[in-house]
Design a protein around this motif. Structure first.
Motif, PDB file in Angstrom:
ATOM      1  N   VAL A 141       0.625  -1.470  -0.482  1.00 55.01           N
ATOM      2  CA  VAL A 141      -0.207   0.123  -0.141  1.00 55.01           C
ATOM      3  C   VAL A 141       0.915   1.502   0.278  1.00 55.01           C
ATOM      4  N   TYR A 142       2.582   1.392   0.766  1.00 57.99           N
ATOM      5  CA  TYR A 142       3.266   2.304   0.507  1.00 57.99           C
ATOM      6  C   TYR A 142       3.303   3.023  -0.434  1.00 57.99           C
ATOM      7  N   PRO A 143       3.577   3.145  -1.859  1.00 54.30           N
ATOM      8  CA  PRO A 143       4.289   3.547  -3.131  1.00 54.30           C
ATOM      9  C   PRO A 143       3.183   3.895  -3.105  1.00 54.30           C
ATOM     10  N   GLY A 144       1.953   3.790  -3.291  1.00 55.06           N
ATOM     11  CA  GLY A 144       0.681   4.444  -3.880  1.00 55.06           C
ATOM     12  C   GLY A 144       0.305   5.870  -3.097  1.00 55.06           C
ATOM     13  N   VAL A 145       0.089   5.573  -1.735  1.00 54.70           N
ATOM     14  CA  VAL A 145      -0.166   6.429  -1.269  1.00 54.70           C
ATOM     15  C   VAL A 145       0.881   7.714  -1.064  1.00 54.70           C
ATOM     16  N   LEU A 146       2.538   6.922  -1.160  1.00 55.38           N
ATOM     17  CA  LEU A 146       3.583   8.362  -0.834  1.00 55.38           C
ATOM     18  C   LEU A 146       3.261   9.218  -2.392  1.00 55.38           C
ATOM     19  N   ASP A 147       3.258   8.364  -3.360  1.00 57.54           N
ATOM     20  CA  ASP A 147       3.187   8.763  -4.203  1.00 57.54           C
ATOM     21  C   ASP A 147       2.261  10.295  -4.795  1.00 57.54           C
ATOM     22  N   GLU A 148       1.266   9.555  -3.969  1.00 58.33           N
ATOM     23  CA  GLU A 148      -0.048  10.714  -3.709  1.00 58.33           C
ATOM     24  C   GLU A 148       0.094  11.696  -2.884  1.00 58.33           C
ATOM     25  N   LEU A 149       0.202  11.215  -1.531  1.00 61.31           N
ATOM     26  CA  LEU A 149       0.928  12.521  -0.667  1.00 61.31           C
ATOM     27  C   LEU A 149       2.042  13.486  -0.013  1.00 61.31           C
ATOM     28  N   ILE A 150       3.323  12.081  -0.787  1.00 62.86           N
ATOM     29  CA  ILE A 150       4.344  13.308  -0.438  1.00 62.86           C
ATOM     30  C   ILE A 150       5.799  13.051  -1.854  1.00 62.86           C
ATOM     31  N   PRO A 151       4.845  13.259  -3.052  1.00 64.79           N
ATOM     32  CA  PRO A 151       5.367  12.824  -4.088  1.00 64.79           C
ATOM     33  C   PRO A 151       7.511  12.997  -4.137  1.00 64.79           C
ATOM     34  N   SER A 152       7.163  14.348  -3.488  1.00 63.45           N
ATOM     35  CA  SER A 152       9.141  14.887  -3.402  1.00 63.45           C
ATOM     36  C   SER A 152       9.688  13.495  -2.178  1.00 63.45           C
ATOM     37  N   ALA A 153       9.124  12.744  -1.885  1.00 62.11           N
ATOM     38  CA  ALA A 153       9.921  12.100  -0.757  1.00 62.11           C
ATOM     39  C   ALA A 153      11.172  11.261  -1.102  1.00 62.11           C
ATOM     40  N   TRP A 154      12.287  10.504  -1.515  1.00 61.13           N
ATOM     41  CA  TRP A 154      12.167   9.230  -1.425  1.00 61.13           C
ATOM     42  C   TRP A 154      12.205   7.632  -0.978  1.00 61.13           C
ATOM     43  N   HIS A 155      10.755   7.105  -1.328  1.00 66.06           N
ATOM     44  CA  HIS A 155      10.577   5.981  -0.481  1.00 66.06           C
ATOM     45  C   HIS A 155      12.049   4.683  -0.967  1.00 66.06           C
ATOM     46  N   ARG A 156      11.869   4.345   0.829  1.00 64.97           N
ATOM     47  CA  ARG A 156      13.118   3.245   1.150  1.00 64.97           C
ATOM     48  C   ARG A 156      12.303   2.081   1.554  1.00 64.97           C
ATOM     49  N   VAL A 157      12.481   1.004   1.053  1.00 67.23           N
ATOM     50  CA  VAL A 157      11.992   0.039   1.135  1.00 67.23           C
ATOM     51  C   VAL A 157      13.614  -0.983   1.434  1.00 67.23           C
ATOM     52  N   GLU A 158      14.067  -2.016   2.029  1.00 66.38           N
ATOM     53  CA  GLU A 158      15.583  -2.184   2.423  1.00 66.38           C
ATOM     54  C   GLU A 158      15.678  -2.812   3.692  1.00 66.38           C
ATOM     55  N   GLN A 159      15.794  -4.485   3.435  1.00 64.87           N
ATOM     56  CA  GLN A 159      16.111  -4.626   4.421  1.00 64.87           C
ATOM     57  C   GLN A 159      16.546  -4.052   5.969  1.00 64.87           C
ATOM     58  N   TYR A 160      16.675  -4.475   6.776  1.00 65.27           N
ATOM     59  CA  TYR A 160      17.281  -4.223   8.303  1.00 65.27           C
ATOM     60  C   TYR A 160      16.938  -1.852   8.087  1.00 65.27           C
ATOM     61  N   ALA A 161      16.089  -1.787   6.995  1.00 67.95           N
ATOM     62  CA  ALA A 161      16.334   0.048   6.622  1.00 67.95           C
ATOM     63  C   ALA A 161      15.417   0.406   7.783  1.00 67.95           C
ATOM     64  N   ASN A 162      15.117  -0.137   8.589  1.00 65.50           N
ATOM     65  CA  ASN A 162      13.388   0.125   9.197  1.00 65.50           C
ATOM     66  C   ASN A 162      13.515  -0.234  10.821  1.00 65.50           C
ATOM     67  N   ASN A 163      14.861  -0.521  10.874  1.00 66.55           N
ATOM     68  CA  ASN A 163      15.078  -1.266  12.291  1.00 66.55           C
ATOM     69  C   ASN A 163      14.663  -0.310  13.133  1.00 66.55           C
ATOM     70  N   PRO A 164      14.738   0.598  13.248  1.00 65.16           N
ATOM     71  CA  PRO A 164      14.766   2.187  14.591  1.00 65.16           C
ATOM     72  C   PRO A 164      13.212   2.288  14.529  1.00 65.16           C
ATOM     73  N   ILE A 165      12.214   1.967  14.087  1.00 63.59           N
ATOM     74  CA  ILE A 165      11.156   1.640  14.579  1.00 63.59           C
ATOM     75  C   ILE A 165      10.454   0.670  15.349  1.00 63.59           C
ATOM     76  N   GLU A 166      10.817  -0.388  14.235  1.00 61.13           N
ATOM     77  CA  GLU A 166      10.635  -1.622  14.977  1.00 61.13           C
ATOM     78  C   GLU A 166      10.980  -1.592  16.302  1.00 61.13           C
ATOM     79  N   ALA A 167      12.584  -1.467  16.538  1.00 65.79           N
ATOM     80  CA  ALA A 167      12.802  -0.853  18.153  1.00 65.79           C
ATOM     81  C   ALA A 167      11.809  -0.368  18.931  1.00 65.79           C
ATOM     82  N   ASP A 168      11.787   0.656  18.461  1.00 63.61           N
ATOM     83  CA  ASP A 168      10.541   1.609  19.074  1.00 63.61           C
ATOM     84  C   ASP A 168       9.226   0.718  19.977  1.00 63.61           C
ATOM     85  N   HIS A 169       8.689   0.498  18.893  1.00 65.02           N
ATOM     86  CA  HIS A 169       7.751  -0.791  18.953  1.00 65.02           C
ATOM     87  C   HIS A 169       7.908  -1.234  20.478  1.00 65.02           C
TER      88      HIS A 169
END
Length: 229
Positions: A141-169
């Motif tokens: 769901v994320y690519p379409g939503v981000l293209d719609e709402l924040i088209p200027s942002a670089w959408h990064r999907v990469e293994q381990y790149a999201n560890n900060p939020i997963e640890a914060d949970h």
């Protein structure tokens, strides 16, 4: 007390209400725990009243603090976790920036494009800031939503790149453990939003009580905010 104060009409003074709300958000306490601690200090109040105080005043304190909140960083880590609300699993959308500031939270019955869209709209509206980079998992769901709402942002999907939020949970799950269940989506949103607020306050993401000693900063910040509501 001003008749326009949020505390007007309450039997207990603001100082008692604010300390009860602060204890509940700050420590791993149940409403009954807060009732007991207040009772030891000569304040007789029912745990149901503590619950009502938390639900009534947490959003007011969070809103009052927005004027003092630091601008978020330009890299947002976004992910969902799960909580049980009245025995039913709910999704909690959360985002943190590269400095660990919690950007926003949203409790949702669904994990779909509509929920992701609501989450980003809330965050963008509340903070008046746009990230340059958004890191997510591989949810479709994320690519379409981000293209719609924040088209200027670089959408990064990469293994381990999201560890900060997963640890914060894990911080949130740790706080929810002493509770005897969240009853409604609305109360869950208040509590989880209040937890994010407390987390940000303790991490120094607000210009509040900056002259207070570190150990007293949270208490001083709550006193400052109470005077403004």
């Amino acid at each position: 007390m001003s008749p326009t104060s949020a505390f007007a009409g309450f039997r207990f003074p603001p100082e008692v209400i604010v300390v009860a709300v602060r204890w509940y958000l700050r420590f791993n306490l149940s409403y009954r725990d807060v009732e007991e601690l207040l009772g030891e200090r000569g304040v007789e109040v029912d745990h149901v009243t503590v619950y009502r105080w938390v639900q009534r005043f947490t959003p007011l304190l969070v809103d009052a603090a927005r004027f003092c909140q630091h601008s978020p960083g330009d890299r947002w880590h976004v992910d969902e976790t799960y909580v049980k609300v009245n025995g039913v699993w709910r999704y909690v959308y959360r985002a943190v920036d590269q400095a660990g500031q919690v950007i926003d939270v949203l409790v949702s019955a669904r994990r779909d494009a509509g929920a992701a869209r609501r989450f980003f709209r809330r965050a963008l509206s509340a903070l008046k800031a746009t990230p340059a980079e958004v890191v997510t998992d591989a949810a479709a769901v994320y690519p379409g939503v981000l293209d719609e709402l924040i088209p200027s942002a670089w959408h990064r999907v990469e293994q381990y790149a999201n560890n900060p939020i997963e640890a914060d949970h894990s911080q949130l799950k740790h706080r929810l453990r002493p509770m005897r269940g969240l009853r409604t989506d609305k109360t869950a949103q208040v509590i989880i939003g209040g937890h994010a607020f407390m987390q940000n306050l303790r991490r120094g993401h607000y210009e509040l009580a900056v002259d207070a000693p570190p150990a007293l900063r949270v208490a001083a910040a709550f006193t400052e905010l109470a005077q403004g509501i």
